[in-house]
Design a protein around this motif. Structure first.
Motif, PDB file in Angstrom:
ATOM      1  N   GLN A  46       0.833  -1.203   0.000  1.00 38.69           N
ATOM      2  CA  GLN A  46       0.000   0.000   0.000  1.00 38.69           C
ATOM      3  C   GLN A  46       0.874   1.262   0.000  1.00 38.69           C
ATOM      4  O   GLN A  46       2.093   1.197   0.148  1.00 38.69           O
ATOM      5  CB  GLN A  46      -0.949  -0.013   1.198  1.00 38.69           C
ATOM      6  CG  GLN A  46      -2.032  -1.086   1.094  1.00 38.69           C
ATOM      7  CD  GLN A  46      -3.090  -0.942   2.179  1.00 38.69           C
ATOM      8  OE1 GLN A  46      -2.783  -0.915   3.368  1.00 38.69           O
ATOM      9  NE2 GLN A  46      -4.353  -0.865   1.757  1.00 38.69           N
ATOM     10  N   PHE A  47       0.232   2.410  -0.167  1.00 43.28           N
ATOM     11  CA  PHE A  47       0.959   3.667  -0.253  1.00 43.28           C
ATOM     12  C   PHE A  47       0.280   4.723   0.599  1.00 43.28           C
ATOM     13  O   PHE A  47      -0.857   4.553   1.060  1.00 43.28           O
ATOM     14  CB  PHE A  47       1.026   4.152  -1.707  1.00 43.28           C
ATOM     15  CG  PHE A  47      -0.325   4.558  -2.268  1.00 43.28           C
ATOM     16  CD1 PHE A  47      -0.758   5.881  -2.214  1.00 43.28           C
ATOM     17  CD2 PHE A  47      -1.159   3.620  -2.851  1.00 43.28           C
ATOM     18  CE1 PHE A  47      -1.997   6.250  -2.726  1.00 43.28           C
ATOM     19  CE2 PHE A  47      -2.402   3.976  -3.363  1.00 43.28           C
ATOM     20  CZ  PHE A  47      -2.819   5.298  -3.296  1.00 43.28           C
ATOM     21  N   ARG A 107      -3.376   3.401   1.674  1.00 40.59           N
ATOM     22  CA  ARG A 107      -4.404   3.077   0.689  1.00 40.59           C
ATOM     23  C   ARG A 107      -3.824   2.130  -0.354  1.00 40.59           C
ATOM     24  O   ARG A 107      -2.627   1.939  -0.447  1.00 40.59           O
ATOM     25  CB  ARG A 107      -4.890   4.344  -0.028  1.00 40.59           C
ATOM     26  CG  ARG A 107      -5.373   5.465   0.880  1.00 40.59           C
ATOM     27  CD  ARG A 107      -6.701   5.159   1.505  1.00 40.59           C
ATOM     28  NE  ARG A 107      -7.152   6.236   2.360  1.00 40.59           N
ATOM     29  CZ  ARG A 107      -7.877   7.273   1.967  1.00 40.59           C
ATOM     30  NH1 ARG A 107      -8.198   7.396   0.694  1.00 40.59           N
ATOM     31  NH2 ARG A 107      -8.270   8.196   2.819  1.00 40.59           N
ATOM     32  N   GLY A 108      -4.700   1.602  -1.205  1.00 39.10           N
ATOM     33  CA  GLY A 108      -4.264   0.852  -2.367  1.00 39.10           C
ATOM     34  C   GLY A 108      -4.563  -0.628  -2.286  1.00 39.10           C
ATOM     35  O   GLY A 108      -4.639  -1.213  -1.211  1.00 39.10           O
ATOM     36  N   THR A 109      -4.741  -1.227  -3.451  1.00 39.42           N
ATOM     37  CA  THR A 109      -5.058  -2.656  -3.564  1.00 39.42           C
ATOM     38  C   THR A 109      -3.934  -3.449  -4.207  1.00 39.42           C
ATOM     39  O   THR A 109      -4.112  -4.612  -4.552  1.00 39.42           O
ATOM     40  CB  THR A 109      -6.345  -2.840  -4.393  1.00 39.42           C
ATOM     41  OG1 THR A 109      -6.156  -2.254  -5.691  1.00 39.42           O
ATOM     42  CG2 THR A 109      -7.528  -2.176  -3.701  1.00 39.42           C
ATOM     43  N   PHE A 110      -2.771  -2.826  -4.371  1.00 35.46           N
ATOM     44  CA  PHE A 110      -1.610  -3.514  -4.937  1.00 35.46           C
ATOM     45  C   PHE A 110      -0.949  -4.296  -3.808  1.00 35.46           C
ATOM     46  O   PHE A 110       0.102  -3.946  -3.275  1.00 35.46           O
ATOM     47  CB  PHE A 110      -0.658  -2.471  -5.529  1.00 35.46           C
ATOM     48  CG  PHE A 110       0.458  -3.041  -6.380  1.00 35.46           C
ATOM     49  CD1 PHE A 110       0.187  -3.585  -7.630  1.00 35.46           C
ATOM     50  CD2 PHE A 110       1.766  -3.003  -5.950  1.00 35.46           C
ATOM     51  CE1 PHE A 110       1.216  -4.094  -8.419  1.00 35.46           C
ATOM     52  CE2 PHE A 110       2.799  -3.496  -6.728  1.00 35.46           C
ATOM     53  CZ  PHE A 110       2.526  -4.048  -7.970  1.00 35.46           C
ATOM     54  N   THR A 111      -1.601  -5.370  -3.409  1.00 38.22           N
ATOM     55  CA  THR A 111      -1.216  -6.109  -2.213  1.00 38.22           C
ATOM     56  C   THR A 111      -1.192  -7.611  -2.508  1.00 38.22           C
ATOM     57  O   THR A 111      -1.706  -8.069  -3.540  1.00 38.22           O
ATOM     58  CB  THR A 111      -2.189  -5.834  -1.059  1.00 38.22           C
ATOM     59  OG1 THR A 111      -3.529  -6.147  -1.496  1.00 38.22           O
ATOM     60  CG2 THR A 111      -2.146  -4.367  -0.642  1.00 38.22           C
ATOM     61  N   LEU A 112      -0.611  -8.366  -1.593  1.00 33.90           N
ATOM     62  CA  LEU A 112      -0.504  -9.810  -1.781  1.00 33.90           C
ATOM     63  C   LEU A 112      -1.880 -10.470  -1.816  1.00 33.90           C
ATOM     64  O   LEU A 112      -2.825  -9.986  -1.176  1.00 33.90           O
ATOM     65  CB  LEU A 112       0.320 -10.416  -0.646  1.00 33.90           C
ATOM     66  CG  LEU A 112       1.811 -10.050  -0.635  1.00 33.90           C
ATOM     67  CD1 LEU A 112       2.446 -10.498   0.674  1.00 33.90           C
ATOM     68  CD2 LEU A 112       2.526 -10.671  -1.827  1.00 33.90           C
ATOM     69  N   PRO A 113      -2.007 -11.577  -2.541  1.00 39.37           N
ATOM     70  CA  PRO A 113      -3.301 -12.272  -2.570  1.00 39.37           C
ATOM     71  C   PRO A 113      -3.636 -12.835  -1.192  1.00 39.37           C
ATOM     72  O   PRO A 113      -2.750 -13.183  -0.407  1.00 39.37           O
ATOM     73  CB  PRO A 113      -3.085 -13.387  -3.596  1.00 39.37           C
ATOM     74  CG  PRO A 113      -1.605 -13.590  -3.648  1.00 39.37           C
ATOM     75  CD  PRO A 113      -0.996 -12.256  -3.364  1.00 39.37           C
ATOM     76  N   THR A 298      -4.539   6.703  -9.763  1.00 40.24           N
ATOM     77  CA  THR A 298      -4.210   5.286  -9.581  1.00 40.24           C
ATOM     78  C   THR A 298      -4.907   4.616  -8.406  1.00 40.24           C
ATOM     79  O   THR A 298      -4.900   3.397  -8.316  1.00 40.24           O
ATOM     80  CB  THR A 298      -2.698   5.108  -9.415  1.00 40.24           C
ATOM     81  OG1 THR A 298      -2.251   5.938  -8.356  1.00 40.24           O
ATOM     82  CG2 THR A 298      -1.968   5.475 -10.687  1.00 40.24           C
ATOM     83  N   CYS A 299      -5.487   5.395  -7.487  1.00 36.72           N
ATOM     84  CA  CYS A 299      -6.080   4.745  -6.307  1.00 36.72           C
ATOM     85  C   CYS A 299      -7.601   4.633  -6.396  1.00 36.72           C
ATOM     86  O   CYS A 299      -8.188   3.731  -5.814  1.00 36.72           O
ATOM     87  CB  CYS A 299      -5.691   5.506  -5.037  1.00 36.72           C
ATOM     88  SG  CYS A 299      -6.535   7.096  -4.814  1.00 36.72           S
TER      89      CYS A 299
END
Length: 453
Positions: A46-47, A107-113, A298-299
């Motif tokens: 996340q960021f 925030r953000g969904t660029f995360t591990l499954p 991007t978010c």
């Protein structure tokens, strides 16, 4: 002149440590002010968005959190110097240990499954500063028991060895390659991070793996197109990109005329928006407080519904095709092409109280009548006289960030240089490279690797 107020959705954090991690790249460790405690837990990848007050406005930049996300770990952001970057140069050169910054929540969904399965490989592809969110994921996986770690590949493009972020840590993280195989591509040595090369090294696991891509848009486009062609399902492809801050915020001289009307259906307000101005800053300028985080498309936090009119929002990578066709816009990167109507403008402050279009026109008409009457009265008085006788809350101010420096990307700059930003806009993203590479050890440095500040 007082600096503008920091938005209410930002919290104070304190720099408690700095560490050089590559040439012209520094990690800042952030805590609750006056403590050594983490501001809170988050998911690796996340960021956060930083708000930096200047003498005339507030500058926003988004940076990936690089630590594991555990509640007992300080927040870590890594910032790479961008040539002429207003914020990166200011932070690297003028923000010491002890300084107070203002941050959004993670925030953000660029995360591990979730759940993380040992039988599903992970493929990380990064260029330049695109390694920063991935580094947090690698650190989190490294802390797991050996029997819970999936197999991982890292494909990472840099320009020269001295610019490899976290080079020494990457060398130590799994020296035997038990669960992590690393492929490094140095453009200075003619090595190319090409989609075909990566897919060839992944082999039979291409369709089984989760893919994480972080870097310039060209890299994302090339690789996602290749993965689609290889039959990889969309939920298995995760991407973040660098974006151009100057292009996505503020008023730009676009040559499209003086501006347009922006109507808010929810409270019947009639607002103005400059030609080339994004919807989000136009709303803020007129007393509204829409939700936002990254401010570069991007978010997805700043979504609003467009009811009428057209906008240009090429940088809105967080919107799905279905959302776009359903009228959703990202207000931070949406630039009207004419008059528009929005369902809502976010929270309206006292300055943003509702004014209907009819009322707005009536007020302008009344104001003009009053002015005309005053002019007539003054003219009569002058004529009569002529006949009778034979005209931040902040504990520091980032004002210095407003002036570009000449010291030393994921984007470009305009006549007023700015940093670029993404959920990982940490600067310095290399262009997506193009020769084949084999698995390589992390290159040894050929020159000094510690930047001087």
């Amino acid at each position: 002149m007082r600096p503008p107020k920091i938005p209410a959705n930002m919290m104070a954090v304190q720099v408690v440590r700095r560490a050089d991690v590559a040439r012209d790249a520094v990690s800042f460790f952030l805590a609750i002010p006056g403590t050594q405690r983490s501001p809170g837990a988050y998911q690796p990848g996340q960021f956060v968005t930083l708000a930096l007050p200047t003498a005339s406005d507030v500058l926003y930049r988004s940076y990936s959190l690089c630590s594991t996300g555990a509640a007992n770990e300080l927040w870590e952001i890594t910032i790479k110097r961008v040539q002429h970057g207003r914020v990166s140069n200011f932070l690297l050169d003028q923000v010491p240990v002890g300084a107070i910054l203002y941050s959004s929540t993670p925030r953000g969904t660029f995360t591990l499954p979730a759940p993380l399965r040992t039988d599903v490989p992970l493929i990380f592809v990064a260029a330049g500063s695109g390694i920063t969110p991935i580094q947090g994921m690698l650190r989190a996986i490294a802390k797991l028991p050996a029997n819970r770690r999936p197999q991982v590949q890292l494909h990472y493009a840099s320009r020269i060895p001295e610019e490899i972020l976290y080079r020494e840590e990457l060398r130590r993280i799994d020296p035997t390659g038990t669960w992590l195989k690393q492929y490094h591509y140095l453009s200075s040595q003619g090595q190319t991070l090409a989609a075909a090369t990566v897919l060839g090294l992944v082999g039979a696991n291409v369709r089984r793996a989760h893919w994480y891509i972080c870097g310039p848009d060209a890299l994302r486009t090339e690789l996602t197109n290749a993965l689609t062609g290889a039959g990889v399902a969309a939920p298995f492809v995760h991407a973040e990109v660098f974006a151009t801050q100057a292009r996505t915020t503020g008023i730009v001289d676009s040559g499209r005329g003086p501006g347009y009307q922006m109507f808010i259906q929810e409270n019947q307000a009639a607002l103005t928006i400059g030609a080339g101005e994004a919807v989000l800053p136009a709303l803020e300028r007129q007393g509204y407080q829409p939700d936002f985080s990254c401010r570069v498309g991007t978010c997805g936090d700043c979504k609003l519904r467009l009811l009428a009119g057209r906008v240009e929002q090429n940088a809105a990578v967080a919107l799905t095709p279905a959302e776009k066709s359903g009228g959703m816009i990202l207000s931070c990167v949406a630039h009207p092409l004419g008059d528009i109507t929005l369902l809502s403008g976010g929270r309206a402050t006292a300055r943003g109280r509702a004014v209907s279009p009819v009322a707005a026109i009536s007020r302008v008409t009344a104001r003009n009548l009053v002015r005309a009457a005053c002019v007539t009265a003054v003219g009569t008085l002058v004529f009569g006289v002529w006949n009778l006788t034979d005209h931040r809350p902040a504990s520091w101010d980032a004002s210095a960030a407003a002036a570009p420096t000449t010291t030393t990307t994921g984007g470009g700059s305009t006549a007023t240089p700015t940093d670029t930003a993404t959920p990982d806009p940490n600067g310095g993203g290399n262009p997506a490279p193009t020769a084949t590479a084999t698995q390589t050890p992390i290159p040894q440095p050929t020159a000094t690797t510690r930047p001087s500040h």
